[in-house]
Motif scaffolding. Structure first.
Motif, PDB file in Angstrom:
ATOM      1  N   SER A  80      -3.599  23.530 -29.856  1.00  0.00           N
ATOM      2  CA  SER A  80      -3.387  24.480 -30.945  1.00  0.00           C
ATOM      3  C   SER A  80      -4.261  25.730 -30.819  1.00  0.00           C
ATOM      4  O   SER A  80      -4.052  26.681 -31.577  1.00  0.00           O
ATOM      5  N   LEU A  81      -5.193  25.720 -29.909  1.00  0.00           N
ATOM      6  CA  LEU A  81      -6.042  26.902 -29.728  1.00  0.00           C
ATOM      7  C   LEU A  81      -5.213  28.086 -29.262  1.00  0.00           C
ATOM      8  O   LEU A  81      -4.275  27.943 -28.480  1.00  0.00           O
ATOM      9  N   ARG A  82      -5.586  29.251 -29.736  1.00  0.00           N
ATOM     10  CA  ARG A  82      -4.885  30.469 -29.331  1.00  0.00           C
ATOM     11  C   ARG A  82      -5.026  30.719 -27.837  1.00  0.00           C
ATOM     12  O   ARG A  82      -4.121  31.229 -27.186  1.00  0.00           O
ATOM     13  N   SER A  83      -6.158  30.339 -27.278  1.00  0.00           N
ATOM     14  CA  SER A  83      -6.395  30.581 -25.853  1.00  0.00           C
ATOM     15  C   SER A  83      -5.528  29.699 -24.951  1.00  0.00           C
ATOM     16  O   SER A  83      -5.401  29.982 -23.757  1.00  0.00           O
ATOM     17  N   GLY A  85      -2.317  29.314 -25.462  1.00  0.00           N
ATOM     18  CA  GLY A  85      -0.979  29.906 -25.501  1.00  0.00           C
ATOM     19  C   GLY A  85      -0.541  30.586 -24.216  1.00  0.00           C
ATOM     20  O   GLY A  85       0.588  30.375 -23.756  1.00  0.00           O
TER      21      GLY A  85
END
Length: 94
Positions: A80-83, A85
């Protein structure tokens, strides 16, 4: 598992099978990571939620439930971390 089923401990055999299913689904999702598709991230997150749910359900009876619980939370948080993605976005073809 086969020994539990052969000796008539059907409940134990079913518990082992039920706890193993999320692990195998998660492994199948992890093997798809090199393809870098967005659906892989979604299916891995779904498998981690299933692993979390199995961990919560089996925690009172089996200490293995704690392992499922911790791994499920860890996988959900990391995916779920943006990084994370950019890894799952398709690369431009040349």
């Amino acid at each position: 598992m086969a020994r539990s089923a052969a000796t008539g401990e059907v409940e134990k055999s079913g518990a082992i099978t039920g706890m193993s299913i999320p692990v195998f689904i998660g492994l199948a999702c992890a093997l798809r990571f090199p393809k870098r598709k967005g659906s892989t991230r979604g299916s891995a997150t779904t498998a981690a939620v299933l692993m979390f749910a199995v961990g919560v359900g089996t925690l009172p009876r089996h200490p293995v439930g704690l392992v499922h619980l911790v791994f499920g939370i860890t996988i959900i948080v990391l995916l779920s971390l943006r990084s994370s993605g950019p890894w799952f976005r398709p690369t431009a073809r040349t």
